[in-house]
Design a protein around this motif. Structure first.
Motif, PDB file in Angstrom:
ATOM      1  N   ARG A 722       3.019 -85.845  34.962  1.00  0.00           N
ATOM      2  CA  ARG A 722       2.818 -85.896  36.407  1.00  0.00           C
ATOM      3  C   ARG A 722       1.999 -87.119  36.837  1.00  0.00           C
ATOM      4  O   ARG A 722       1.571 -87.202  37.977  1.00  0.00           O
ATOM      5  CB  ARG A 722       2.118 -84.630  36.900  1.00  0.00           C
ATOM      6  CG  ARG A 722       2.977 -83.380  36.789  1.00  0.00           C
ATOM      7  CD  ARG A 722       2.245 -82.175  37.312  1.00  0.00           C
ATOM      8  NE  ARG A 722       3.024 -80.947  37.132  1.00  0.00           N
ATOM      9  CZ  ARG A 722       2.537 -79.720  37.347  1.00  0.00           C
ATOM     10  NH1 ARG A 722       1.280 -79.586  37.762  1.00  0.00           N
ATOM     11  NH2 ARG A 722       3.297 -78.678  37.159  1.00  0.00           N
ATOM     12  N   ILE A 723       1.792 -88.027  35.925  1.00  0.00           N
ATOM     13  CA  ILE A 723       1.048 -89.257  36.224  1.00  0.00           C
ATOM     14  C   ILE A 723       2.017 -90.427  36.171  1.00  0.00           C
ATOM     15  O   ILE A 723       2.641 -90.675  35.132  1.00  0.00           O
ATOM     16  CB  ILE A 723      -0.110 -89.468  35.229  1.00  0.00           C
ATOM     17  CG1 ILE A 723      -1.073 -88.273  35.258  1.00  0.00           C
ATOM     18  CG2 ILE A 723      -0.861 -90.757  35.561  1.00  0.00           C
ATOM     19  CD1 ILE A 723      -2.165 -88.345  34.219  1.00  0.00           C
ATOM     20  N   GLN A 724       2.131 -91.114  37.264  1.00  0.00           N
ATOM     21  CA  GLN A 724       3.015 -92.276  37.343  1.00  0.00           C
ATOM     22  C   GLN A 724       2.170 -93.538  37.460  1.00  0.00           C
ATOM     23  O   GLN A 724       1.177 -93.570  38.194  1.00  0.00           O
ATOM     24  CB  GLN A 724       3.953 -92.160  38.555  1.00  0.00           C
ATOM     25  CG  GLN A 724       5.050 -93.227  38.578  1.00  0.00           C
ATOM     26  CD  GLN A 724       6.103 -92.923  39.637  1.00  0.00           C
ATOM     27  OE1 GLN A 724       6.144 -91.818  40.163  1.00  0.00           O
ATOM     28  NE2 GLN A 724       6.939 -93.890  39.932  1.00  0.00           N
ATOM     29  N   ARG A 725       2.554 -94.572  36.724  1.00  0.00           N
ATOM     30  CA  ARG A 725       1.765 -95.798  36.669  1.00  0.00           C
ATOM     31  C   ARG A 725       2.498 -96.926  37.396  1.00  0.00           C
ATOM     32  O   ARG A 725       3.715 -97.051  37.269  1.00  0.00           O
ATOM     33  CB  ARG A 725       1.467 -96.184  35.223  1.00  0.00           C
ATOM     34  CG  ARG A 725       0.506 -95.197  34.554  1.00  0.00           C
ATOM     35  CD  ARG A 725       0.438 -95.377  33.055  1.00  0.00           C
ATOM     36  NE  ARG A 725      -0.613 -94.558  32.478  1.00  0.00           N
ATOM     37  CZ  ARG A 725      -0.508 -93.266  32.209  1.00  0.00           C
ATOM     38  NH1 ARG A 725       0.622 -92.638  32.480  1.00  0.00           N
ATOM     39  NH2 ARG A 725      -1.528 -92.607  31.693  1.00  0.00           N
ATOM     40  N   PHE A 726       1.710 -97.746  38.111  1.00  0.00           N
ATOM     41  CA  PHE A 726       2.277 -98.813  38.933  1.00  0.00           C
ATOM     42  C   PHE A 726       1.718-100.158  38.506  1.00  0.00           C
ATOM     43  O   PHE A 726       0.585-100.250  38.004  1.00  0.00           O
ATOM     44  CB  PHE A 726       1.963 -98.563  40.408  1.00  0.00           C
ATOM     45  CG  PHE A 726       2.484 -97.246  40.920  1.00  0.00           C
ATOM     46  CD1 PHE A 726       3.826 -97.075  41.195  1.00  0.00           C
ATOM     47  CD2 PHE A 726       1.625 -96.171  41.101  1.00  0.00           C
ATOM     48  CE1 PHE A 726       4.308 -95.864  41.652  1.00  0.00           C
ATOM     49  CE2 PHE A 726       2.094 -94.956  41.559  1.00  0.00           C
ATOM     50  CZ  PHE A 726       3.445 -94.793  41.828  1.00  0.00           C
ATOM     51  N   SER A 727       2.509-101.191  38.728  1.00  0.00           N
ATOM     52  CA  SER A 727       2.151-102.533  38.273  1.00  0.00           C
ATOM     53  C   SER A 727       1.969-103.521  39.417  1.00  0.00           C
ATOM     54  O   SER A 727       1.833-104.719  39.178  1.00  0.00           O
ATOM     55  CB  SER A 727       3.216-103.068  37.302  1.00  0.00           C
ATOM     56  OG  SER A 727       3.333-102.236  36.170  1.00  0.00           O
ATOM     57  N   SER A 728       1.983-103.060  40.655  1.00  0.00           N
ATOM     58  CA  SER A 728       1.756-103.949  41.791  1.00  0.00           C
ATOM     59  C   SER A 728       1.278-103.130  42.970  1.00  0.00           C
ATOM     60  O   SER A 728       1.530-101.911  43.042  1.00  0.00           O
ATOM     61  CB  SER A 728       3.015-104.726  42.157  1.00  0.00           C
ATOM     62  OG  SER A 728       3.990-103.864  42.733  1.00  0.00           O
TER      63      SER A 728
END
Length: 932
Positions: A722-728
């Motif tokens: 349930r953890i989503q990671r973002f790069s910008s």
């Protein structure tokens, strides 16, 4: 230890060779003096001791003829070699009958001679700054030295220039503990202690210095004898270690000898800082002046050319020579007091393990008495106060003098004392510390090795290259750190000169400007993740990592962090949704639906009741159709919410109206209070918390490669899926606004930037979770860490970081779209457009209906005969439209007139008059209408 064993064996050999010597000695008492005739300081001491014995004998011979038998027996140690010093001591005791030995500036020499003195019961007075350990009962140290205080003075110099690490060259390991404690108290440490010895060859010393150069530390403390220090500096000059960037600090044994060393030694010591005991000499005393003048004449006569080349006379005697003068006077006085000038010796008993031949040495019969009397000596001599304090220690110095070696000799910088710190002159220190400070900077500029006025930073990169500062090539938040490349050829690709920009870069540059030294560095970009660089490489490839790097305890296992340069904390970012429709109809929310229905029902009920009660007395309530009666009831029901409404004529209807008005007052008061509270505390969104998100199974977001993900898993207990990671930052906006994630967890500094760019789409909600901020990364043991951390604190306190952050956020002019919390529920027309719309609609509809259906039905304006009334069959007009209790003269007693049916003449007359009057008014109105 092996060195000591060898010297001890040599000592026993010398004792064995001297066993056949005449134990009787000379015919008079002798004070043996051991000096180094290869140095100017040794020559000065020899002459001073000769003059001392001459003056003592000349002064005391008239009162005590026995004193004339005291002599001075001098022997050179030929360069200060311990074996030669021990041989000289044996010769003085056995051949000259010496009852005391004076001299010896190195503790190695004093250690061997003291052992001979113990066996012969002859007091040994050494000028060595450090006594051998353990000390023998017949050894006295005549030196104003206190190692603990001396090392505190050295540590104060190190702290003044904020040097964190120090290397030590020593020949006495007893001082290492004192120096380490003193440095630790000021936030520094001993990085590498290196032992040197006069017996070591040039190759060994060169290897020791090469080990120092191989490290990063460039601050060296030298604590050796003056002769050994001269060899150290000569070798260091050849190896380029006296150039810019190096720092050399010498202690009292070396600093005291700077006055008398030759020019070659001075030239190799340029830029050295010396810490020596301050021994004030009263040059205004007549005795001292005469002694100095006589000394200079005799020195030039005995040693022509040994003085300063640029002066006609020598600048001596220096303090060591004056102390030697007083020492001879003290020993001679003690010998005179106990009559130890006679030659009285006894055989020495053999100790276990020794042969009879090895112990034949002259033993003084009054050695213990002489030692006791020397300890009790107390007088004021040419070198100052001469006395021994507790534990047979010579009176320690009260303050230290700092010198800076520079051509032709040295410069006196100032003074230091534990009580007052650094002072420009001794008078200020003695007077109470006025003008003194805790830093050496108050003493003025210092001439450093190689480059006179630039303060060395105290360390250098291992290979002399600039420090490499790692910068991430691609950051999630480019406003913090950004790498751009200039393309001169206009083509694509990653080639070209790199430019490093961003908030983190500017903070680092500002911190470097606050360092007390120049830092040579270069930026280098990298393309791996932060964790890969820290956990796998351990920052071995770079000296510093500058970026928006989160500080965490897990990363501390591999690297070290500077002071945080951003606000600490973790916050939750959610979409900003203002429900304009609900805000427009907010006036309905104080009452629930059931409450509104009750209010409407009660209002209609009271309106119907009043209409029924008033219908009997008001013809308007009786006449007309159903529409008229309905509107009358509606009017009576709800005009009372704002005002008493129509004037009532029935007493019963008035009672009902009073009760209804009381209810209306209570309702309106509670409505106003409820609406005020609602406008004050209402929020646009329901409260969102980590617990509610976790319970609902919502998706949350964080930065890719950040330690926030670990915090969400281990502390806030979100499942990994349930953890989503973002790069910008744009990915954050898209995911939050679209509902892909219900909330994103970011550092406070990152959240501020995100809201500055998308303030009309995102908002911060919930509590602040306590986690560390952003910091710069260093490899373990980096000498830069402490200085950079202190510089960050300085730029924090002077507001530089705040200005840089404001400049970064203000670049996104989103303030116009930002909705202030106080404006969301302020009473403005747009909040009540629903009410206005209903009012306009009702008014417009009423006018339309009136114009279409009722305008042409005007009874008085149609021109018809009917006019305003209706005629009966007998030709009389109906007077039902007349309000007997209404206005005019009859308004006051309308009830009585209308309720009477007796048909009395008076009442009939009054009624007829009213009817005729109204008929005339109506006809007149009809005529006017026809004329028009």
């Amino acid at each position: 230890m092996a060195f000591h064993v060898v010297l001890l064996l040599l000592l026993l050999l010398l004792i064995h060779l001297a066993a056949a010597a005449n134990a009787g000695g000379g015919s008079s008492g002798c004070i043996g003096a051991i000096f180094d005739d290869t140095s100017i300081a040794g020559k000065e001491e020899k002459l001073a001791m000769e003059m001392a014995i001459e003056d003592f004998v000349a002064t005391a011979s008239s009162s005590s003829p026995a004193t004339a038998r005291v002599e001075l027996c001098t022997v050179s140690s030929n360069g200060g070699d311990p074996v030669r010093a021990a041989s000289a001591a044996l010769s003085l005791i056995n051949d000259k009958g010496a009852r005391a030995l004076v001299g010896l500036h190195s503790w190695q020499d004093a250690a061997f001679v003291a052992e001979i003195g113990r066996r012969a019961m002859v007091p040994v007075l050494s000028f060595a700054a450090a006594a051998p350990s353990p000390a023998t009962p017949f050894l006295l140290r005549v030196a104003r030295a206190n190692h603990a205080r001396t090392m505190r003075a050295v540590a104060a110099v190190v702290a003044s220039w904020k040097w964190r690490r120090v290397a030590v060259l020593y020949d006495d390991d007893d001082v290492i503990a004192d120096l380490a404690d003193a440095l630790r108290a000021v936030g520094s440490e001993v990085e590498r202690p290196i032992a040197v010895s006069s017996s070591s060859g040039g190759d060994a010393m060169r290897r020791s210095l090469a080990d120092l150069v191989a490290g990063q530390c460039r601050v060296f403390v030298v604590h050796t004898s003056a002769k050994l220090a001269a060899a150290v500096f000569a070798e260091a000059a050849e190896m380029g270690m006296m150039d810019a960037g190096y720092v050399w600090i010498v202690t009292d044994a070396i600093a005291d000898a700077v006055d008398s060393v030759n020019g070659d030694v001075i030239s190799s010591m340029q830029g050295v800082i010396g810490v020596r005991n301050y021994n004030p000499v009263d040059t205004n005393s007549g005795k001292t002046k005469r002694l100095i003048a006589r000394f200079r004449r005799r020195f030039r006569s005995q040693y022509p050319g040994a003085g300063d080349d640029d002066e006609e006379k020598t600048s001596g005697p220096h303090y060591p020579a004056l102390l030697a003068y007083d020492t001879i006077v003290a020993v001679a006085s003690a010998m005179e007091k106990i009559n130890a000038t006679t030659t009285t010796t006894t055989p020495r008993s053999p100790e276990s393990g020794e042969t009879a031949a090895a112990i034949k040495i002259a033993v003084s019969s009054k050695g213990n008495e002489l030692m006791r009397e020397i300890k009790n000596v107390n007088f004021h001599g040419v070198s100052g106060e001469f006395k021994f304090v507790k534990d047979s220690e010579f009176s320690p110095p009260e303050r230290f003098q700092l010198i800076n070696v520079a051509a032709p000799r040295y410069t006196e910088l100032g003074f230091w004392s534990p009580e007052h710190g650094f002072c420009k002159n001794a008078a200020a220190d003695i007077a109470g510390g006025g003008g003194c400070e805790a830093t050496m900077r108050v003493l003025g500029p210092v001439s450093w090795p190689g480059k006179p006025w630039n303060v060395p930073r105290g360390w250098e990169p291992a290979k002399g290259n600039p420090f490499t500062v790692a910068v991430p090539e691609k950051a999630v938040f480019p406003d913090f750190v950004r790498v751009t490349r200039r393309r001169d050829d206009g083509g694509g690709g990653d080639g070209g000169e790199a430019r490093f920009e961003g908030f983190s870069i500017e903070v680092f540059r500002a911190a470097v400007e606050h360092l007390p030294y120049h830092l040579d560095y270069k930026f280098v970009s990298f393309n791996v993740t932060y964790d890969s660089l820290m956990e796998h490489d351990h920052m071995k490839s770079y000296d510093i990592l500058v970026g928006d790097t989160s500080i965490s305890s897990g990363r501390y296992k591999f690297v070290e962090f500077s002071q945080p340069y951003t606000e600490s904390g973790l916050v939750m970012v959610v979409p900003y949704k203002a429900d304009l429709w609900n805000r427009s109809w907010i006036f309905l929310r104080p009452f629930s639906l059931s409450m509104w229905l009750v209010v409407i029902a009660v209002g209609l009920y009271n309106g119907i009741a009043i209409w029924l009660m008033e219908r009997r007395y008001n013809s308007e309530y009786r006449n007309g159709g159903i529409w008229k009666h309905a509107t009358t009831v509606f009017w009576l029901s709800f005009t009372t919410l704002l005002s008493p409404g129509e004037r009532l004529r029935s007493s019963l209807s008035r009672v009902s109206m009073v009760i209804w008005l009381l209810v209306v007052i209570v309702l309106t008061t509670n409505y106003t209070a409820s609406l005020s509270s609602l406008l004050t505390v209402q929020r646009l969104e329901e409260a969102v918390t980590a617990e509610s998100l976790r319970a609902s199974g919502s998706m949350v977001g964080c930065t890719n490669g950040s330690v926030v993900g670990k915090y969400l898993r281990e502390v806030l207990l979100f499942p990994e899926h349930r953890i989503q990671r973002f790069s910008s930052d744009d990915d954050y906006r898209r995911a939050i606004v679209s509902g892909e994630v219900k909330a994103a967890f970011l550092r406070v500094s990152h959240a501020k930037l995100l809201l500055a760019k998308y303030c009309n789409e995102l908002m911060i909600t919930g509590p602040v979770y306590h986690v560390a901020g952003l910091g710069f990364v260093f490899p373990k043991g980096s000498p830069l860490l402490a200085d950079i951390s202190q510089a960050i604190l300085e730029v924090f306190e002077n507001g530089t970081i705040k200005r840089l952050e404001t400049a970064m956020l203000s670049a996104y002019n989103c303030t116009a779209a930002t909705v202030d919390a106080g404006d969301l529920y302020r009473l403005c027309p747009e909040n009540y457009w629903g009410l206005f719309l209903m009012t306009l609609f009702a008014s417009t509809a009423s006018l339309t209906v009136y114009g279409v259906f009722f305008h042409h039905g005007n009874a008085c304006g149609s021109g018809g005969e009917g006019g305003c009334y209706r005629k009966h069959g007998d030709g009389r007009k109906d007077s039902a439209m007349v309000d007997p209790g209404g206005g005019g003269a009859g308004a006051g007693h309308g009830d009585e007139a209308l309720s009477s049916t007796s048909g009395s003449a008076d009442h009939v007359v009054d009624t007829e008059i009213v009817v005729i009057s109204m008929e005339m008014e109506c006809e007149l109105s009809a005529c006017r209408h026809q004329q028009k």
